[in-house]
Design a protein around this motif. Structure first.
Motif, short mmCIF file in Angstrom:
data_model
loop_
_atom_site.label_atom_id
_atom_site.label_comp_id
_atom_site.label_asym_id
_atom_site.label_seq_id
_atom_site.Cartn_x
_atom_site.Cartn_y
_atom_site.Cartn_z
N ALA A 162 -56.33 -15.23 -10.98
CA ALA A 162 -56.76 -14.38 -9.87
C ALA A 162 -55.94 -13.10 -9.81
N THR A 163 -56.60 -12.01 -9.46
CA THR A 163 -55.89 -10.74 -9.25
C THR A 163 -56.30 -10.15 -7.91
N LEU A 164 -55.31 -9.48 -7.30
CA LEU A 164 -55.55 -8.85 -6.00
C LEU A 164 -56.36 -7.57 -6.19
N VAL A 165 -57.39 -7.41 -5.38
CA VAL A 165 -58.18 -6.18 -5.37
C VAL A 165 -57.89 -5.36 -4.11
N HIS A 166 -57.85 -6.06 -2.98
CA HIS A 166 -57.65 -5.38 -1.69
C HIS A 166 -57.13 -6.38 -0.67
N VAL A 167 -56.27 -5.92 0.20
CA VAL A 167 -55.90 -6.75 1.35
C VAL A 167 -55.61 -5.84 2.53
N GLY A 168 -56.06 -6.27 3.69
CA GLY A 168 -55.85 -5.46 4.88
C GLY A 168 -56.18 -6.25 6.13
N VAL A 169 -55.92 -5.63 7.25
CA VAL A 169 -56.18 -6.26 8.55
C VAL A 169 -56.84 -5.22 9.44
N VAL A 170 -57.94 -5.62 10.08
CA VAL A 170 -58.54 -4.76 11.11
C VAL A 170 -57.97 -5.20 12.45
N ARG A 171 -57.36 -4.28 13.18
CA ARG A 171 -56.81 -4.59 14.50
C ARG A 171 -57.66 -3.91 15.55
N THR A 172 -57.91 -4.61 16.65
CA THR A 172 -58.60 -3.94 17.77
C THR A 172 -57.79 -4.20 19.03
N PRO A 173 -57.74 -3.21 19.92
CA PRO A 173 -56.91 -3.33 21.12
C PRO A 173 -57.47 -4.36 22.10
N THR A 174 -56.57 -5.15 22.66
CA THR A 174 -57.00 -6.23 23.56
C THR A 174 -57.65 -5.67 24.83
N ASP A 175 -57.37 -4.42 25.18
CA ASP A 175 -57.95 -3.88 26.41
C ASP A 175 -59.28 -3.16 26.17
N ALA A 176 -59.75 -3.16 24.93
CA ALA A 176 -61.03 -2.51 24.67
C ALA A 176 -62.17 -3.47 25.01
N ASP A 177 -63.33 -2.90 25.21
CA ASP A 177 -64.53 -3.67 25.49
C ASP A 177 -64.85 -4.59 24.31
N LEU A 178 -65.32 -5.81 24.63
CA LEU A 178 -65.60 -6.81 23.59
C LEU A 178 -66.57 -6.28 22.54
N SER A 179 -67.66 -5.63 22.98
CA SER A 179 -68.64 -5.17 21.99
C SER A 179 -68.06 -4.08 21.11
N THR A 180 -67.19 -3.25 21.67
CA THR A 180 -66.53 -2.20 20.89
C THR A 180 -65.58 -2.82 19.86
N ARG A 181 -64.89 -3.89 20.26
CA ARG A 181 -63.98 -4.56 19.33
C ARG A 181 -64.77 -5.16 18.16
N LEU A 182 -65.89 -5.79 18.49
CA LEU A 182 -66.72 -6.38 17.43
C LEU A 182 -67.26 -5.30 16.49
N ALA A 183 -67.60 -4.15 17.05
CA ALA A 183 -68.10 -3.05 16.21
C ALA A 183 -67.00 -2.54 15.28
N ALA A 184 -65.76 -2.53 15.75
CA ALA A 184 -64.64 -2.09 14.90
C ALA A 184 -64.41 -3.09 13.76
#
Lengths: 170, 170
Positions: free
Chosen positions: A30-52
């Motif tokens: 196995a070889t790494l291609v990409h790794v990352g984390v999407v963070r969304t603010p806890t005080d944002a609207d739920l639908s906006t967080r899901l869209a992010a």
């Protein structure tokens, strides 16, 4: 790379959604291609967080063109409030896979841990250090969600890469 | 219709996802715009089912142009297996609202029941018959998921239509 499988692994979450991409060849290397984390603010609207979260996953698919998507399966065992957001993020991840025409599968946390450490009850640190060894990284991926996403992708590739066939909806 | 609010209500689910649209004017009078149910086969792949739910919701938004979206809030109290699919479908519904640029809110089942029947523990039949009376329908909407979707939309409009403001994701 034609003989290798590129898998996008997703550790679903609203506060942190781990996203990892690995190539696994026929010898299971196995070889790494990409790794990352999407963070969304806890005080944002739920639908906006899901869209992010959705935008983050779509961007990785567009950039790295995976062959398959694997998402950690969510259980409603503990922390009911968190698990609902996790389940909603996993639904978004599975939707995006389907809309990108990619086969999608889910794997349980113990399947994932067993695949990468040989031990279904491994802790986060064990998973992180095994991921670093397997992918020959200088340091364990941080945060744990990033390592988990890579573990999910490896689990999927190593379990035979038999994505659930998507049947047409009647 | 400029002075009325058009609300899309969604009773999330994988096997049956209720979708209802109502117009509510300033005098709180409500009229039916659309009601339907998206069904997906239980033997289909999860991601395919979520994509079918997404397509059904998007089609209603494109046809009826609601001003706001209201989704029933999911709790992990009972039937853990079903509730995960319901949570995933609700995540998809909230994502679609955000991507359509529509404000989205969630309401609890007891808020919804209280709004349409005056009683937070009303049963499905009571909700169905009240929806028929409120919207002056000849018969209660069938199945219950369809009536629930209309109830969610009415609840949202009557509770003051204060959609959660969507803040930009930092």
């Amino acid at each position: 790379m034609a003989s290798s499988l590129r898998v996008l692994g997703i550790d679903p979450g609203l506060t942190r959604c781990g996203i990892g991409v690995v190539d696994v060849d026929r010898t299971r290397r196995a070889t790494l291609v990409h790794v990352g984390v999407v963070r969304t603010p806890t005080d944002a609207d739920l639908s906006t967080r899901l869209a992010a979260v959705a935008a983050g996953i779509r961007a990785v698919i567009e950039e790295h063109h995976p062959d398959a998507v694997a998402v950690e399966r969510v259980f409603a065992q503990h922390n009911v409030q968190t698990v609902m957001g996790t389940a909603q993020a996993s639904g978004v991840a599975l939707l995006i896979a389907a809309e990108a025409g990619l086969p999608a599968a889910t794997h349980t946390p113990s399947e994932v841990k067993a695949a990468v450490t040989g031990y279904g009850s491994a802790d986060k640190r064990q998973v992180q250090s095994m991921i670093a060894r397997i992918l020959q990284l200088d340091a364990p991926p941080q945060p744990a969600d990033a390592a988990d996403a890579l573990a999910i992708a490896l689990c999927h590739a190593w379990r035979g890469a038999r994505p659930h066939r998507r049947r047409p909806v009647r």
